[in-house]
Design an enzyme around this catalytic site. Structure first.
Site, PDB file in Angstrom:
ATOM      1  CD  GLU A 292       0.257   2.192   3.950  1.00  0.00           C
ATOM      2  OE1 GLU A 292       0.716   3.321   3.715  1.00  0.00           O
ATOM      3  OE2 GLU A 292       0.954   1.170   3.964  1.00  0.00           O
TER       4      GLU A 292
ATOM      5  CB  ALA B 212      -0.916   0.004   1.230  1.00  0.00           C
TER       6      ALA B 212
END
Length: 923
Positions: free
Chosen positions: A318, A280
């Site tokens: 994230e 990600a």
């Protein structure tokens, strides 16, 4: 003088012109595979210059000019020359007269190709429900690929505001997502559509993002802050976004509280991308993910427990970056660990509160183990490492920056206590928000919060390679006087000639239950205090464990008596926690691998901690399964392997029977994760009942019956090994037809596990590399699985060496993929001196690009395993042939006592949990 040489001294950009704000407009033609753009960069000229240097790569610069107060007469000044430097990846604009100090605008028009390198502004494809292929455009700019999408000052410290506008040719049902909300959306002639986005906060170029494509979505508002979180999924898969949405919404509120700063954007988007090199990317407000790291299928046989946990970890990782990395950004890539180490640590902090039933700090032991394994290599690097060229920067996105960074942060938190540690983090983030910072800035904030000399302590951990082993030695036999020394631990043994030393926060646990902390500063004072503790314990014949909580990033080699006491007194009891037992086992095995202890010592300790010997902690059993699986891989061609497989079966058979093949409602997550791993290990050991049951379940699955998602990978692999031809064909067909990305990967990996069938291994390699059916980022999964068998490893190595130029041309610019392929090829079987020499000789003459450090680590690991196999062979043969050690057993009364202790411990935990005021709280 060459203006290019004058403008570009070194890889860093000149400081005479810096950006303040970008107005960038992309026109994207998905069907034509190209993009066209303009950028108006508001800049400040700090000293007069006729050369403006910024970054640009793989772009065609159509025109460039300057305007504003920095242009004498405040007119418009066209460039007289443009100079491109492919090595430095820069564009230098030469003006006919100097720009003067002040502000103004650099105007550049450009165009480029939607590439297939998974970097910059690239294209990705997926199949729609009607079978047609759809194209999307997506950005991946970290670390140094914003320059592939627009000319810019592509360094993390050169922050600016971005105003983004995107026009899509033949827009159709496509939408555009960027860092900030859409403020205007216009339909234009000829089917074009234009989106204008709100200005971003002041941020680094690598955090800018746009995504163009067809998506479904699910949204929710966080319960405390009201921030809208949206998960974008491929059309028809919006129901698979709910799990990530729930985690993200909770994590966002949680991080606001922990960091003491509200989330600075009005929205938080998570987008599933079919082709994506990393897991990600934390683009501010517009986080992009591989589909397999975001989407969860809740149907029977859908997403596995392991994958759910990986998705939750990635989402929290994230989101942690939105503050640690985005709001406060490292000054240069030397401090990458400030981003990645903290995000890896914070993902566990968040999940410990969001899903307390997962016991995630036991999962963190795997992160800790990976970090110590890699950092034990001479070819490792400091957490803070000087980097310059983009290849070097890509090189350090490894387990040192992520896992070691997280591990030493956890060690520091344990040393300072949680409240003091997070108070220091809040000071750091508040002081440096929207700015850049270094490790020293963090240490200063933590020193302010704690009143302790954090900088001198932590610089020994961030600026040196490796970590210490504390060695305890009897100064004189029989006196009980134990002395403590430290040295760098090396996987292959030996001594680091630089003789580094660390300030080590040692947390002590004793048989009496007393815990204490001593900071070893290297000045002898802390060592004397520790030696006093050890001397008193020796006098009482009691054990001492020198890493309470197993949070310290170091190893300990006890005296022979110390090891005996720990094995006989501490390990069988409940006084050591599961994490501490795992740490003790890990130290013993690592020391045995390096030649400082013997592997039989580890095997004796491990088998006496087996399930059938009374150790009921599934976390400890999982650690044993991991260790024995690694030893099976190392010993697979050894003359004693058949006897070793018998030891595997005896050690783990009862655990396999206890876990069974069907999940039980309400069982611990640890059981769901361990079940397939122990059955896979038993199949390697040749356990016939396990193999037959797996084959039966495979036939049921092939006939259309759902099987537990957690077991698929294990069952597929066993079927591929024992029913090679028929299973391979079934797996290939399911790879092509399955709508589940995780299941596709499981099929692909199993196809590469037909270890004794060279023909099928070759077909798998050809399918992965050349069929066009396997996505670029997924090829490494097949490569890894092939490398795990002796025949497959030889095939992978032969392919890499014979197709080097073509493979490098195809993968060399993909950042994360290329180092994986090269490292996997270089570091696997056969474990012989001849192969070590062949690998070293091949790479000596090659430019490996971003895989350079990975190659050095792989070669060193290969040599270490080869040396270990040579040392272990006579020792393990003798151990296995010994009638007294072949099948370790315990006295029945001792076993019953341990079982009773564990049962009482579990009852106490259950009682505490049931009396808790909230079912969601952690007992």
């Amino acid at each position: 003088d060459n203006p290019l040489d004058m403008a570009c001294q070194g890889i860093r950009l000149p400081e005479c012109v810096v950006p303040l704000e970008y107005a960038v407009h992309w026109t994207i033609d998905l069907s034509g595979g190209r993009f066209y753009g303009t950028v108006d960069a508001e800049v400040e000229v700090k000293e007069a210059t006729d050369a403006v240097t910024l970054h640009s790569l793989d772009l065609w610069i159509r025109a460039a000019a300057a305007s504003g107060a920095m242009v004498p007469g405040e007119g418009k000044l066209n460039i007289k020359q443009q100079l491109l430097d492919a090595e430095r990846q820069t564009l230098t604009l030469i003006f006919p007269q100097p720009l003067v100090p002040g502000t103004g605008t650099i105007h550049i028009s450009f165009e480029g190709e939607l590439n297939d390198k998974l970097a910059g502004l690239y294209r990705s494809t997926h199949k729609a429900a009607d079978g047609t292929e759809k194209t999307i455009a997506v950005t991946q700019f970290e670390p140094t690929d914003a320059r592939r999408a627009l000319p810019c000052w592509d360094e993390p410290a050169l922050k600016a505001v971005f105003r983004v506008e995107v026009t899509v040719v033949r827009a159709g049902k496509n939408t555009v997502v960027s860092n900030t909300p859409v403020v205007r959306e216009d339909s234009l002639p000829d089917g074009r559509k234009r989106w204008l986005f709100a200005p971003t906060p002041r941020m680094s170029t690598y955090l800018l993002a746009i995504v163009v494509g067809e998506f479904d979505r699910v949204s929710a508002h966080s319960s405390l802050r009201g921030v809208q979180t949206t998960v974008y999924t491929p059309p028809g898969k919006s129901n698979q976004g709910h799990f990530a949405l729930a985690v993200a919404s909770k994590a966002l509120d949680l991080f606001c509280d922990i960091y003491g700063i509200d989330y600075p954007l009005p929205k938080s988007d998570l987008l599933a991308i079919p082709d994506f090199a990393a897991g990600a990317m934390e683009n501010w407000g517009c986080v992009t993910y591989r589909e397999a790291r975001l989407l969860v299928d809740d149907s029977a046989g859908g997403t596995s427990t392991d994958r759910r946990m990986a998705i939750a970890r990635t989402v929290c990782h994230e989101l942690a970056h939105q503050w640690f990395g985005n709001l406060v950004t490292m000054d240069w890539w030397t401090n990458l660990w400030l981003n990645e180490g903290f995000a890896r640590f914070m993902e566990f902090v968040a999940l410990d509160q969001i899903h307390p039933e997962w016991d995630v700090w036991m999962v963190f032991q795997e992160v800790f183990h990976m970090a110590q394994s890699l950092d034990a290599l001479e070819s490792s690097h400091p957490v803070e490492v000087e980097v310059h060229h983009p290849d070097e920067i890509n090189d350090i996105f490894d387990m040192i920056s992520y896992a070691k960074g997280a591990s030493i942060i956890r060690m520091l938190q344990a040393f300072l206590t949680r409240p003091v540690f997070f108070q220091g983090l809040q000071i750091y983030l508040s002081r440096h928000q929207y700015k850049n910072a270094t490790s020293a800035d963090l240490w200063a904030a933590l020193e302010e919060a704690s009143g302790r000399p954090i900088c001198s302590l932590m610089e020994t951990w961030t600026r040196q390679t490796g970590y210490p082993v504390l060695t305890l030695m009897n100064q004189q036999e029989g006196t009980g006087h134990v002395v403590v020394s430290q040295s760098r631990f090396l996987a292959a043994g030996g001594v680091d000639p630089t003789r580094p030393s660390w300030q080590v926060p040692v947390r002590i646990k004793q048989a009496s239950g007393v815990e204490a902390s001593i900071l070893l500063l290297g000045d002898g004072q802390g060592e004397s205090q520790l030696e006093e503790v050890l001397r008193n314990a020796e006098a009482r014949d009691e054990w001492v464990f020198l890493n309470a909580g197993h949070t310290g990033f170091y190893r300990v080699n006890y005296t022979p008596e110390g090891w005996r006491r720990l094995a006989e007194q501490a390990l069988p009891s409940a006084l050591l926690s599961p994490a501490e037992k795992i740490g003790l086992l890990g130290d013993c095995l690592a020391l045995a691998r390096s030649g400082q202890l013997g592997v039989p010592q580890y095997l004796a300790m491990a088998t006496n901690l087996s399930f059938n010997s009374g150790e009921l902690s599934l976390a400890v059993q999982a650690a044993l399964v991991t260790d024995f699986s690694a030893l099976c891989n190392l010993y697979s061609q050894a003359p004693f392997f058949q006897d070793f497989k018998e030891l595997v079966v005896v050690t783990f058979e009862k655990l396999g029977q206890f876990l069974g093949w069907e999940p039980v409602d309400g069982e611990p997550v640890a059981a769901s994760k361990l079940r397939p791993r122990v059955h896979r290990l038993l199949s390697i050991g040749g356990h016939r009942a396990t193999i037959q049951r797996a084959l039966d379940l495979f036939e049921e699955w092939a006939a259309g019956k759902a099987i537990p998602a957690d077991l698929k990978s294990c069952i597929f692999t066993i079927a591929a090994q024992f029913r090679s031809e028929s299973a391979w064909a079934t797996l290939q067909e399911r790879f092509r037809s399955s709508p589940l990305h995780e299941e596709k990967l499981q099929c692909l990996q199993a196809m590469a596990a037909t270890g004794n069938n060279p023909h099928l291994l070759s077909k798998t390699l050809e399918f992965a590399l050349d069929s066009g059916e396997v996505r670029l980022q997924d090829i490494a999964y097949a490569w890894s699985s092939l490398s795990s068998s002796s025949i497959g490893a030889k095939l992978v190595w032969a392919t890499l060496t014979s197709r080097w130029d073509a493979l490098k041309a195809r993968f060399g610019s993909t950042g994360f993929v290329w180092p994986s392929l090269v490292g996997l090829s270089a570091g696997t079987k056969p474990y012989t001196e001849a192969h070590c020499a062949e690998v070293a000789e091949f790479f000596a003459a090659k430019d490996t690009g971003s895989a350079g450090r990975r190659v050095k680590q792989a070669i060193e690991s290969l040599r270490a395993r080869t040396s270990q196999l040579g040392r272990d062979t006579p020792l393990v043969q003798a151990y296995l042939s010994s009638t007294t050690t072949k099948w370790p057993s315990l006295e029945a009364k001792q076993k019953e006592r341990w079982l009773a202790e564990n049962e009482q411990q579990q009852l106490r935990a259950a009682s505490a949990s049931s009396s808790s005021p909230s079912s969601g709280s952690k007992s």
